[in-house]
Design an enzyme around this catalytic site. Sequence first.
Site, PDB file in Angstrom:
ATOM      1  N   GLY A  41       0.767  -1.242   0.000  1.00  0.00           N
ATOM      2  CA  GLY A  41       0.000   0.000   0.000  1.00  0.00           C
ATOM      3  C   GLY A  41       0.793   1.284   0.000  1.00  0.00           C
ATOM      4  CG  ASP A  99      -7.796   0.314  10.137  1.00  0.00           C
ATOM      5  OD1 ASP A  99      -8.491   1.006  10.900  1.00  0.00           O
ATOM      6  OD2 ASP A  99      -8.285  -0.518   9.367  1.00  0.00           O
ATOM      7  CB  THR A 103       0.135  -4.180  10.381  1.00  0.00           C
ATOM      8  OG1 THR A 103      -0.988  -5.037  10.131  1.00  0.00           O
ATOM      9  CG2 THR A 103       1.219  -4.455   9.359  1.00  0.00           C
ATOM     10  CG  LEU A 104       2.553   0.610  11.114  1.00  0.00           C
ATOM     11  CD1 LEU A 104       2.038   2.031  11.051  1.00  0.00           C
ATOM     12  CD2 LEU A 104       3.963   0.545  10.597  1.00  0.00           C
TER      13      LEU A 104
END
Length: 171
Positions: A41, A99, A103-104
């Site tokens: 992305g 979001d 993930t981060l």
Amino acid sequence: MPEFILLISEQEIKKQLKKIGQKISIDYKDKDLVLIGVLKGSFVFLADLTRQISIDHEIDFLGASSYSGTSSTGQIVFTKQPDLKLENRDILLVEDIMDTGNTLLKITEFIKKSNPKSIKICALIDKHERREVKIAVDYSCFSLEKGFIVGYGLDYDEKYRNLPAIYDLKL
């Protein structure tokens, strides 16, 4: 047929990219900056952002995925690791959208194992609707409360990344 509701125009994106690029250039002056784009992305955002940063820096990529359709699976899969040596370097993770934060968080934990000098996060969109973990976004172009966002690199099942602006997708 999906409906696309314009949220952020091309012009607004370009304006914010210039501002963020200038701020990063000032903040990282005389530092050993490495931008790490989170695939897939971030590639559009990263390509435009790097051209707005006036100081020397390197670029690498990390592949991580946790989405299926419009929902996070909760499982982070690393599909590519950075190629550059990251030890004692200043890392700026470049992400399309913050979001849930899961993930981060996992990516940050993974990058810390390389002993960088610093790690910060730059997100095109800082979205708060589904945030599950507390993680700081150091640079963000836009903050949104809700919606499923596509365009400018953001996708729905690998589609709509090519749209030049950012839209709320209604299925």
